[in-house]
Design a protein around this motif. Structure first.
Motif, PDB file in Angstrom:
ATOM      1  N   LYS A   1       1.023  -1.139   0.171  1.00  0.00           N
ATOM      2  CA  LYS A   1      -0.044  -0.124  -0.071  1.00  0.00           C
ATOM      3  C   LYS A   1       0.870   1.227  -0.067  1.00  0.00           C
ATOM      4  CE  LYS A   1      -4.184  -1.776   2.496  1.00  0.00           C
ATOM      5  NZ  LYS A   1      -4.521  -1.835   3.701  1.00  0.00           N
ATOM      6  N   GLY A   2       2.126   1.248   0.827  1.00  0.00           N
ATOM      7  CA  GLY A   2       2.958   2.389   1.005  1.00  0.00           C
ATOM      8  C   GLY A   2       3.566   2.353  -0.473  1.00  0.00           C
ATOM      9  N   VAL A   3       3.895   1.503  -1.061  1.00  0.00           N
ATOM     10  CA  VAL A   3       4.509   1.742  -2.615  1.00  0.00           C
ATOM     11  C   VAL A   3       3.304   2.229  -3.424  1.00  0.00           C
ATOM     12  CG1 VAL A   3       5.261   0.552  -4.703  1.00  0.00           C
ATOM     13  CG2 VAL A   3       5.922  -0.232  -2.227  1.00  0.00           C
ATOM     14  N   GLY A   4       2.300   1.931  -3.382  1.00  0.00           N
ATOM     15  CA  GLY A   4       1.319   2.582  -3.947  1.00  0.00           C
ATOM     16  C   GLY A   4       1.129   4.309  -3.841  1.00  0.00           C
ATOM     17  N   ILE A   5       1.150   4.318  -2.554  1.00  0.00           N
ATOM     18  CA  ILE A   5       0.909   5.926  -2.348  1.00  0.00           C
ATOM     19  C   ILE A   5       2.100   6.830  -2.978  1.00  0.00           C
ATOM     20  CG2 ILE A   5       1.163   7.587  -0.480  1.00  0.00           C
ATOM     21  CD1 ILE A   5      -0.300   5.314   1.445  1.00  0.00           C
ATOM     22  N   LEU A   6       3.406   6.238  -2.796  1.00  0.00           N
ATOM     23  CA  LEU A   6       4.374   6.998  -3.292  1.00  0.00           C
ATOM     24  C   LEU A   6       4.414   7.091  -4.879  1.00  0.00           C
ATOM     25  CD1 LEU A   6       7.440   5.820  -0.958  1.00  0.00           C
ATOM     26  CD2 LEU A   6       5.904   7.871  -0.926  1.00  0.00           C
ATOM     27  N   ALA A   7       3.801   6.013  -5.464  1.00  0.00           N
ATOM     28  CA  ALA A   7       3.856   5.825  -7.070  1.00  0.00           C
ATOM     29  C   ALA A   7       2.847   7.006  -7.434  1.00  0.00           C
ATOM     30  CB  ALA A   7       3.091   4.627  -7.347  1.00  0.00           C
TER      31      ALA A   7
ATOM     32  N   THR B   1      -4.719  -9.499   9.801  1.00  0.00           N
ATOM     33  CA  THR B   1      -4.790  -8.118  10.112  1.00  0.00           C
ATOM     34  C   THR B   1      -6.122  -7.643   9.646  1.00  0.00           C
ATOM     35  OG1 THR B   1      -3.671  -7.610   8.153  1.00  0.00           O
ATOM     36  CG2 THR B   1      -2.573  -8.009  10.065  1.00  0.00           C
ATOM     37  N   GLY B   2      -6.441  -8.365   8.277  1.00  0.00           N
ATOM     38  CA  GLY B   2      -7.643  -7.704   7.453  1.00  0.00           C
ATOM     39  C   GLY B   2      -7.106  -6.649   6.629  1.00  0.00           C
ATOM     40  N   SER B   3      -5.596  -6.376   6.727  1.00  0.00           N
ATOM     41  CA  SER B   3      -5.495  -5.236   5.863  1.00  0.00           C
ATOM     42  C   SER B   3      -5.917  -5.393   4.325  1.00  0.00           C
ATOM     43  CB  SER B   3      -3.808  -5.040   5.927  1.00  0.00           C
ATOM     44  OG  SER B   3      -3.594  -4.129   5.154  1.00  0.00           O
ATOM     45  N   GLU B   4      -6.024  -6.635   3.872  1.00  0.00           N
ATOM     46  CA  GLU B   4      -6.381  -6.728   2.564  1.00  0.00           C
ATOM     47  C   GLU B   4      -7.869  -6.141   2.141  1.00  0.00           C
ATOM     48  OE1 GLU B   4      -6.087  -9.123   4.645  1.00  0.00           O
ATOM     49  OE2 GLU B   4      -7.872 -10.400   4.387  1.00  0.00           O
ATOM     50  N   ALA B   5      -8.687  -5.455   3.308  1.00  0.00           N
ATOM     51  CA  ALA B   5      -9.895  -5.174   3.032  1.00  0.00           C
ATOM     52  C   ALA B   5      -9.936  -3.866   3.660  1.00  0.00           C
ATOM     53  CB  ALA B   5     -11.006  -6.165   3.814  1.00  0.00           C
ATOM     54  N   THR B   6      -8.731  -3.245   4.231  1.00  0.00           N
ATOM     55  CA  THR B   6      -8.652  -2.063   5.012  1.00  0.00           C
ATOM     56  C   THR B   6      -8.068  -0.738   4.231  1.00  0.00           C
ATOM     57  OG1 THR B   6      -6.870  -1.984   6.127  1.00  0.00           O
ATOM     58  CG2 THR B   6      -8.376  -3.278   6.951  1.00  0.00           C
ATOM     59  N   ARG B   7      -8.643   0.393   4.780  1.00  0.00           N
ATOM     60  CA  ARG B   7      -8.118   1.759   4.381  1.00  0.00           C
ATOM     61  C   ARG B   7      -6.980   2.132   5.148  1.00  0.00           C
ATOM     62  NH1 ARG B   7     -13.589   5.109   4.440  1.00  0.00           N
ATOM     63  NH2 ARG B   7     -14.598   3.378   5.760  1.00  0.00           N
ATOM     64  N   SER B   8      -6.234   1.173   5.888  1.00  0.00           N
ATOM     65  CA  SER B   8      -5.301   1.574   6.598  1.00  0.00           C
ATOM     66  C   SER B   8      -3.922   1.005   6.287  1.00  0.00           C
ATOM     67  CB  SER B   8      -5.562   0.956   8.037  1.00  0.00           C
ATOM     68  OG  SER B   8      -6.625   1.381   8.788  1.00  0.00           O
ATOM     69  N   VAL B   9      -2.737   1.901   6.529  1.00  0.00           N
ATOM     70  CA  VAL B   9      -1.463   1.410   6.457  1.00  0.00           C
ATOM     71  C   VAL B   9      -0.658   1.478   7.670  1.00  0.00           C
ATOM     72  CG1 VAL B   9       0.584   1.484   4.910  1.00  0.00           C
ATOM     73  CG2 VAL B   9      -1.644   2.474   4.082  1.00  0.00           C
ATOM     74  N   VAL B  10       0.027   0.646   8.433  1.00  0.00           N
ATOM     75  CA  VAL B  10       0.812   0.731   9.702  1.00  0.00           C
ATOM     76  C   VAL B  10       2.227   0.824   9.247  1.00  0.00           C
ATOM     77  CG1 VAL B  10       1.038   0.189  11.935  1.00  0.00           C
ATOM     78  CG2 VAL B  10      -1.008  -0.283  10.941  1.00  0.00           C
ATOM     79  N   VAL B  11       2.859   1.805   9.493  1.00  0.00           N
ATOM     80  CA  VAL B  11       4.530   1.863   8.988  1.00  0.00           C
ATOM     81  C   VAL B  11       5.360   2.317  10.409  1.00  0.00           C
ATOM     82  CG1 VAL B  11       6.035   2.799   7.631  1.00  0.00           C
ATOM     83  CG2 VAL B  11       3.687   2.965   7.064  1.00  0.00           C
ATOM     84  N   SER B  12       6.298   1.343  10.647  1.00  0.00           N
ATOM     85  CA  SER B  12       7.204   1.772  11.734  1.00  0.00           C
ATOM     86  C   SER B  12       8.295   2.658  11.320  1.00  0.00           C
ATOM     87  CB  SER B  12       7.984   0.502  12.186  1.00  0.00           C
ATOM     88  OG  SER B  12       7.180  -0.402  12.658  1.00  0.00           O
TER      89      SER B  12
ATOM     90  N   LYS C   1       5.073   3.749  15.516  1.00  0.00           N
ATOM     91  CA  LYS C   1       4.120   3.352  14.368  1.00  0.00           C
ATOM     92  C   LYS C   1       3.412   4.510  14.089  1.00  0.00           C
ATOM     93  CE  LYS C   1       3.815  -1.477  14.090  1.00  0.00           C
ATOM     94  NZ  LYS C   1       2.961  -2.715  14.447  1.00  0.00           N
ATOM     95  N   PHE C   2       3.479   4.674  12.690  1.00  0.00           N
ATOM     96  CA  PHE C   2       2.085   5.723  12.363  1.00  0.00           C
ATOM     97  C   PHE C   2       1.265   5.040  11.325  1.00  0.00           C
ATOM     98  CE2 PHE C   2       6.003   6.534   9.334  1.00  0.00           C
ATOM     99  CZ  PHE C   2       5.123   6.814   7.979  1.00  0.00           C
ATOM    100  N   LEU C   3      -0.031   6.021  11.116  1.00  0.00           N
ATOM    101  CA  LEU C   3      -0.939   5.320  10.578  1.00  0.00           C
ATOM    102  C   LEU C   3      -1.264   6.152   9.418  1.00  0.00           C
ATOM    103  CD1 LEU C   3      -3.432   3.275  10.907  1.00  0.00           C
ATOM    104  CD2 LEU C   3      -4.525   4.941  12.008  1.00  0.00           C
ATOM    105  N   ILE C   4      -1.583   5.586   8.353  1.00  0.00           N
ATOM    106  CA  ILE C   4      -2.056   6.336   7.150  1.00  0.00           C
ATOM    107  C   ILE C   4      -3.645   5.779   6.861  1.00  0.00           C
ATOM    108  CG2 ILE C   4      -1.729   6.684   4.659  1.00  0.00           C
ATOM    109  CD1 ILE C   4       1.243   6.272   5.256  1.00  0.00           C
ATOM    110  N   VAL C   5      -4.212   6.738   6.632  1.00  0.00           N
ATOM    111  CA  VAL C   5      -5.784   6.182   6.402  1.00  0.00           C
ATOM    112  C   VAL C   5      -6.325   6.704   5.194  1.00  0.00           C
ATOM    113  CG1 VAL C   5      -8.101   6.212   7.448  1.00  0.00           C
ATOM    114  CG2 VAL C   5      -6.245   5.790   8.810  1.00  0.00           C
TER     115      VAL C   5
END
Ligand code: NAD
Length: 381
Positions: free
Chosen positions: A107-113, A148-159, A166-170
């Protein structure tokens, strides 16, 4: 009951492939998106299931470009390196293989793209909720934990290693286009991670259900998720080869993800965050250690909801009074955690320091928990 006043944006993955052998659908989906895929995984999960993914892509005419340096609790650097590879190889899509750590890196890669800036710029404390302005490239999440269910969520958790937080992107823009839930892939999960990830999912379901942001749609997901996890997690833990139990937990964790991403998590997640960031206790274990005590603390503030939790966990009878049943919810959670030998696993994490060693960071950890925003969603403050 859905009330007419319940106006909400409900998010969901674009398509969900479920069941034993679901990973075979990967190539067909990838071919719709282009001819080069960045595959994001941990080294360990790639060893187990990498061939299933790369063979599936190649058979569909899609070139895999593989990044396997994802660390559990993925870092800012993981996302930056994986994005550099995505960019250099001119990829058309992202395929994640693994649990929350791989999915969140993808998800993070997608954001930077498709967005300007560093990944830190998109954290909720700077950019707020809905913090990603542009749509992201196609993302296919092949899930291997349950989880985690991350495959269905609007969250990204990054250390962020520079701050030990850890910070959260939504953002709705990061919800995967395709979620692949193949229980066969979870059969290689060791007992410990079967317990951790399953309790993480139970925590998502309970917290979404009792959250001050709960409403009927996520409540439906949460109730069914709790039922599936309560009946099948101990079975999957005791016998990892039991595919029906694995499948039931996998669907349960998906529904738990759908529940919390459309309601919220609450106090347990707030408290677990610094335990992961500072002490590197696996996310699910951290949640499981805290959950019974937060349920006990919170039951008085939402007795009807907690009474239902207790009944689903088989800790209360239908003729118990609401308050009596609510009070039993914590016992139900403790019993389930005991069935999974959850506290026993704490000894396996040699890096968890003695109490004296982290007393000086307790204030910092407390502030981090409060700053996560999750405690605000708890029924009892
Ligand atoms: P994980 O992805 O960190 O994986 C844990 C370990 O298990 C890794 O070593 C991995 O290689 C291994 N593993 C994974 N699947 C395996 C399999 N099938 N067989 C053998 N080994 C396997 O674990 P997780 O609990 O799924 O993810 C945790 C991360 O997800 C944390 O960073 C957490 O904060 C985050 N999270 C994100 C969301 C979200 O919505 N974005 C929600 C909850 C948690």
């Amino acid at each position: 009951t859905v009330l007419a006043s319940e106006t909400r944006t409900v998010v969901s993955p674009g398509r969900i492939e479920l069941g034993a052998g679901a990973v075979e659908a990967l190539g067909g989906h990838a071919a719709r998106y282009g001819d080069t895929a960045l595959v994001v995984a941990t080294e360990q999960i790639f060893e187990f299931h990498g061939d299933a993914v790369t063979d599936g892509l190649e058979a569909a005419g899609v070139d895999p470009v593989v990044y396997t340096d994802v660390r559990p609790d993925p870092t800012v650097e993981n996302i930056e390196y994986a994005y550099a590879l995505y960019d250099r190889e001119d990829c058309d899509m992202i395929v994640t293989l693994g649990g929350g750590s791989s999915i969140d890196t993808g998800k993070g890669v997608g954001i930077l793209a498709t967005n300007e800036g560093s990944i830190r710029d998109f954290g909720v404390d700077r950019a707020g909720y809905e913090g990603v302005p542009n749509s992201t490239p196609p993302l296919i999440a092949v899930n291997t934990t349950a989880g985690t269910g991350s495959e269905a969520t609007r969250s990204v958790v990054v250390s962020d290693e520079s701050t030990s937080t850890k910070f959260l992107i939504v953002s709705a823009n990061v919800v995967p286009d395709v979620a692949i839930e193949d229980p066969v892939l979870t059969q290689s999960l060791p007992k410990s991670h079967t317990a951790f990830t399953g309790i993480d999912a139970l925590t998502h379901a309970i917290e979404a259900y009792v959250s001050v942001k709960s409403y009927s749609v996520p409540d439906g997901y949460a109730e069914e998720a709790m039922e599936r996890i309560a009946r099948s997690l101990p079975v999957a833990w005791a016998n990892g080869d039991n595919l029906d139990a694995r499948a039931d937990v996998m669907v349960g964790q998906l529904q738990a993800g759908q529940a919390f991403t459309n309601a919220s998590v609450a106090l347990v997640h707030g408290l677990a965050r610094p335990l992961g960031a500072q002490l590197h206790i696996p996310h699910g274990l951290a949640n499981g250690l805290i959950l019974p005590y937060v349920v006990d603390f919170s039951a008085m503030a939402a007795p009807e909801k907690y009474a239902e939790v207790a009944r689903i966990l088989d800790a209360a009878d239908t003729d118990d009074s609401t308050r009596q049943a609510a009070d039993a919810a914590a016992d139900g959670v403790l019993d389930l955690c005991a069935d999974l030998n959850l506290t026993g696993y704490l000894d396996d994490f040699g890096e968890v320091p003695a109490r004296e060693a982290y007393l000086d960071v307790v204030d910092e950890m407390t502030q981090d928990a409060i700053d996560s925003g999750s405690p605000d969603n708890n029924p009892r403050k």
